[in-house]
Design a protein around this motif. Structure first.
Motif, PDB file in Angstrom:
ATOM      1  N   LEU A 204       0.802  -1.134   0.095  1.00 50.46           N
ATOM      2  CA  LEU A 204      -0.031  -0.003  -0.049  1.00 50.46           C
ATOM      3  C   LEU A 204       0.783   1.073   0.323  1.00 50.46           C
ATOM      4  O   LEU A 204       0.743   2.204  -0.477  1.00 50.46           O
ATOM      5  CB  LEU A 204      -0.923   0.235   1.252  1.00 50.46           C
ATOM      6  CG  LEU A 204      -1.733   1.293   1.264  1.00 50.46           C
ATOM      7  CD1 LEU A 204      -2.671   1.289   0.244  1.00 50.46           C
ATOM      8  CD2 LEU A 204      -2.578   1.142   2.543  1.00 50.46           C
TER       9      LEU A 204
ATOM     10  N   ARG B  22      -5.185   0.036  -9.114  1.00 49.80           N
ATOM     11  CA  ARG B  22      -4.016  -0.609  -8.151  1.00 49.80           C
ATOM     12  C   ARG B  22      -4.422  -1.067  -6.930  1.00 49.80           C
ATOM     13  O   ARG B  22      -3.801  -2.237  -6.473  1.00 49.80           O
ATOM     14  CB  ARG B  22      -2.902   0.448  -8.088  1.00 49.80           C
ATOM     15  CG  ARG B  22      -2.296   1.110  -9.331  1.00 49.80           C
ATOM     16  CD  ARG B  22      -1.157   1.906  -8.852  1.00 49.80           C
ATOM     17  NE  ARG B  22      -0.592   2.422 -10.565  1.00 49.80           N
ATOM     18  CZ  ARG B  22       0.607   3.118 -10.583  1.00 49.80           C
ATOM     19  NH1 ARG B  22       0.927   3.725  -9.380  1.00 49.80           N
ATOM     20  NH2 ARG B  22       0.862   3.416 -11.768  1.00 49.80           N
ATOM     21  N   LEU B  23      -5.323  -0.611  -6.504  1.00 43.38           N
ATOM     22  CA  LEU B  23      -6.123  -0.960  -5.110  1.00 43.38           C
ATOM     23  C   LEU B  23      -6.555  -2.280  -5.302  1.00 43.38           C
ATOM     24  O   LEU B  23      -6.592  -3.116  -4.409  1.00 43.38           O
ATOM     25  CB  LEU B  23      -6.624  -0.043  -4.158  1.00 43.38           C
ATOM     26  CG  LEU B  23      -6.012   1.299  -3.806  1.00 43.38           C
ATOM     27  CD1 LEU B  23      -7.060   2.377  -3.148  1.00 43.38           C
ATOM     28  CD2 LEU B  23      -5.039   1.019  -2.705  1.00 43.38           C
TER      29      LEU B  23
ATOM     30  N   PHE C 127      -7.938  -4.576  -1.943  1.00 45.47           N
ATOM     31  CA  PHE C 127      -8.112  -3.829  -0.785  1.00 45.47           C
ATOM     32  C   PHE C 127      -9.421  -3.096  -0.516  1.00 45.47           C
ATOM     33  O   PHE C 127      -9.927  -2.420  -1.471  1.00 45.47           O
ATOM     34  CB  PHE C 127      -6.965  -2.808  -0.943  1.00 45.47           C
ATOM     35  CG  PHE C 127      -6.959  -1.841   0.252  1.00 45.47           C
ATOM     36  CD1 PHE C 127      -7.639  -0.700   0.186  1.00 45.47           C
ATOM     37  CD2 PHE C 127      -6.028  -2.299   1.357  1.00 45.47           C
ATOM     38  CE1 PHE C 127      -7.617   0.017   1.278  1.00 45.47           C
ATOM     39  CE2 PHE C 127      -6.209  -1.239   2.501  1.00 45.47           C
ATOM     40  CZ  PHE C 127      -6.829  -0.326   2.450  1.00 45.47           C
TER      41      PHE C 127
END
Length: 109
Positions: A76, A97-98, A103
């Motif tokens: 992260l 991306r998360l 996430f």
């Protein structure tokens, strides 16, 4: 000009870097947690008791879980730093991306 639906991410870069610093510091602190050293001593403290070996195994599993948490926080931190460094990062790219880390807030699960 960005394609339609690709709004620029409006953020405070200083705050993003502070977030990355905080996440990195927490990751480092978590990575120093040592459960196994104490758990490994339990069989000697309780000779002949079967619970000692269970504590050793539990200590290994718990420390492994803490290590995985630290690694996720490192991921992260890297994502946040990369995004704060790039002036062309879009909200969609950041979300992607998360998402690659799976996430999500606990309320989204």
């Amino acid at each position: 000009m960005l394609p339609r639906g690709m709004d620029m991410l409006t953020v405070d870069i200083v705050q993003l870097n502070r977030l990355a610093d905080t996440v990195g510091a927490v990751s480092t602190q978590i990575d120093t947690i040592d459960v196994r050293t104490s758990a490994d001593k339990i069989p000697n403290a309780l000779p002949g008791c079967g619970i000692g070996q269970a504590c050793v195994q539990s200590g290994e599993f718990i420390e492994g879980a803490w290590l995985r948490i630290a690694q996720r926080l490192q991921q992260l931190e890297t994502i946040v730093r990369q995004c704060s460094a790039s002036t062309h990062t879009t909200e969609t790219e950041f979300a992607d991306r998360l998402d690659s880390m799976d996430f999500r807030a606990s309320s989204e699960r």
